[in-house]
Design an enzyme around this catalytic site. Sequence first.
Site, PDB file in Angstrom:
ATOM      1  N   GLY A  61     -25.238  21.623  18.565  1.00 31.29           N
ATOM      2  CA  GLY A  61     -26.143  20.354  18.483  1.00 31.29           C
ATOM      3  C   GLY A  61     -27.228  20.942  18.811  1.00 31.29           C
ATOM      4  N   ASN A 100     -29.975  22.797  17.186  1.00 33.64           N
ATOM      5  CA  ASN A 100     -30.825  21.970  16.276  1.00 33.64           C
ATOM      6  C   ASN A 100     -31.266  20.478  16.189  1.00 33.64           C
ATOM      7  OD1 ASN A 100     -31.896  23.992  14.931  1.00 33.64           O
ATOM      8  ND2 ASN A 100     -29.765  24.735  14.506  1.00 33.64           N
ATOM      9  N   MET A 112     -20.442  23.423   9.706  1.00 34.65           N
ATOM     10  CA  MET A 112     -19.979  24.478   9.298  1.00 34.65           C
ATOM     11  C   MET A 112     -18.447  24.141   8.354  1.00 34.65           C
ATOM     12  SD  MET A 112     -21.155  26.682  11.169  1.00 34.65           S
ATOM     13  CE  MET A 112     -22.454  27.290  12.316  1.00 34.65           C
ATOM     14  N   ILE A 150     -18.058  23.044   3.757  1.00 33.81           N
ATOM     15  CA  ILE A 150     -18.849  23.360   2.455  1.00 33.81           C
ATOM     16  C   ILE A 150     -19.052  22.496   2.021  1.00 33.81           C
ATOM     17  CG2 ILE A 150     -19.185  24.595   0.224  1.00 33.81           C
ATOM     18  CD1 ILE A 150     -20.247  26.597   1.649  1.00 33.81           C
ATOM     19  N   LEU A 151     -19.804  21.057   1.393  1.00 36.30           N
ATOM     20  CA  LEU A 151     -19.632  20.281   0.997  1.00 36.30           C
ATOM     21  C   LEU A 151     -19.047  20.188  -0.940  1.00 36.30           C
ATOM     22  CD1 LEU A 151     -22.833  18.539   3.077  1.00 36.30           C
ATOM     23  CD2 LEU A 151     -20.466  18.339   2.937  1.00 36.30           C
ATOM     24  N   ASN A 170     -30.909  21.701   4.784  1.00 38.02           N
ATOM     25  CA  ASN A 170     -29.757  23.216   5.953  1.00 38.02           C
ATOM     26  C   ASN A 170     -31.152  23.333   6.208  1.00 38.02           C
ATOM     27  OD1 ASN A 170     -27.445  24.020   6.353  1.00 38.02           O
ATOM     28  ND2 ASN A 170     -27.525  25.662   5.222  1.00 38.02           N
ATOM     29  N   HIS A 218     -30.970  27.062   7.430  1.00 36.60           N
ATOM     30  CA  HIS A 218     -30.544  28.657   7.514  1.00 36.60           C
ATOM     31  C   HIS A 218     -30.829  29.729   8.315  1.00 36.60           C
ATOM     32  CE1 HIS A 218     -27.337  32.203   6.209  1.00 36.60           C
ATOM     33  NE2 HIS A 218     -28.279  32.614   5.908  1.00 36.60           N
ATOM     34  N   GLU A 225     -25.473  22.687  -5.915  1.00 38.31           N
ATOM     35  CA  GLU A 225     -24.061  23.165  -5.624  1.00 38.31           C
ATOM     36  C   GLU A 225     -24.205  24.871  -5.365  1.00 38.31           C
ATOM     37  OE1 GLU A 225     -26.529  21.823  -7.873  1.00 38.31           O
ATOM     38  OE2 GLU A 225     -26.312  23.913  -8.997  1.00 38.31           O
ATOM     39  N   ASP A 274     -26.721  27.895  -0.177  1.00 39.76           N
ATOM     40  CA  ASP A 274     -27.680  27.989   0.595  1.00 39.76           C
ATOM     41  C   ASP A 274     -28.809  28.521  -0.733  1.00 39.76           C
ATOM     42  OD1 ASP A 274     -27.246  28.404   2.479  1.00 39.76           O
ATOM     43  OD2 ASP A 274     -26.369  30.103   3.087  1.00 39.76           O
TER      44      ASP A 274
HETATM   45  C1  GRF Z   1     -27.965  27.574  13.734  1.00 38.92           C
HETATM   46  O1  GRF Z   1     -27.655  28.929  13.741  1.00 38.92           O
HETATM   47  C2  GRF Z   1     -28.239  27.342  12.680  1.00 38.92           C
HETATM   48  O2  GRF Z   1     -29.061  28.138  11.751  1.00 38.92           O
HETATM   49  C3  GRF Z   1     -26.317  27.981  12.055  1.00 38.92           C
HETATM   50  O3  GRF Z   1     -25.280  27.037  12.747  1.00 38.92           O
HETATM   51  C4  GRF Z   1     -26.365  27.058  14.025  1.00 38.92           C
HETATM   52  C5  GRF Z   1     -26.236  25.714  14.895  1.00 38.92           C
HETATM   53  O4  GRF Z   1     -26.195  25.940  16.237  1.00 38.92           O
HETATM   54  N1  GRF Z   1     -26.469  26.954  10.609  1.00 38.92           N
HETATM   55  P1  GRF Z   1     -26.130  24.372  16.507  1.00 38.92           P
HETATM   56  O5  GRF Z   1     -25.378  24.077  16.275  1.00 38.92           O
HETATM   57  O6  GRF Z   1     -27.499  23.485  16.093  1.00 38.92           O
HETATM   58  O7  GRF Z   1     -26.826  24.552  18.553  1.00 38.92           O
END
Ligand code: GRF
Length: 198
Positions: free
Chosen positions: A13, A15, A86, A88-89, A103, A105, A143, A146
């Site tokens: 978490g 981000n 983690m 996929i929807l 999202n 990436h 859909e 990325d």
């Molecule tokens: C990040 O690198 C994000 O881009 C990817 O998964 C990682 C998640 O990190 N999709 P965090 O849980 O936000 O620390």
Amino acid sequence: MRTRIAVLVSGGGTNLQALIDAQGRGEIPDGEIALVISNNPKAYALERAKRAGIKTAVCAKPDMEKKILEALAFHDIGMIVLAGFMAILSKDFVSRWPERIINIHPSLIPSFCGEGFYGLRVHEAALNYGVKVTGATVHYVNEIPDGGRIICQKAVEIRDGDTPEVLQRRVMEQAEWILLPRAAEIVAKSIRMERSTC
Ligand code: GRF
């Protein structure tokens, strides 16, 4: 009116923390982080949310998407941020939220993205290919994995001797934690503007 944002997480978490910190600095004036949903009950992101006084929900398999949709409706959510989510929807789920899901990436899309490119694998692929610049991208979710419209991107230099872990950390510090709050505000603001023209 501020758009109520749900942040979907699975792990550490960082981000999410960047979003919380940006909100604290007043950098997301058109949005409000109202709910954090995890598909993993052990995600440290849930602790970060609780510490910040944000409501949380765990929506795991089976029926993960059904549970998520119920939580979103219950909390009157208007926009979804995937921040290290983690799973996929499904197409069905995504089509219910057109241009309302974003999202982050950890590469410069269209490089090193799509099915199978997640977590450290993205950085391993960039290092194996030998690119000298990588970065991060925030995009709308559609859909195609990325494949949605790009909202913002930021480049990050690759240095000699980088490992996937070292590169992952640099991409987070120099790109992800800056871009995601910025993109959240861009989208929340566009939702407000749409509302005011109706
Ligand atoms: C990040 O690198 C994000 O881009 C990817 O998964 C990682 C998640 O990190 N999709 P965090 O849980 O936000 O620390």
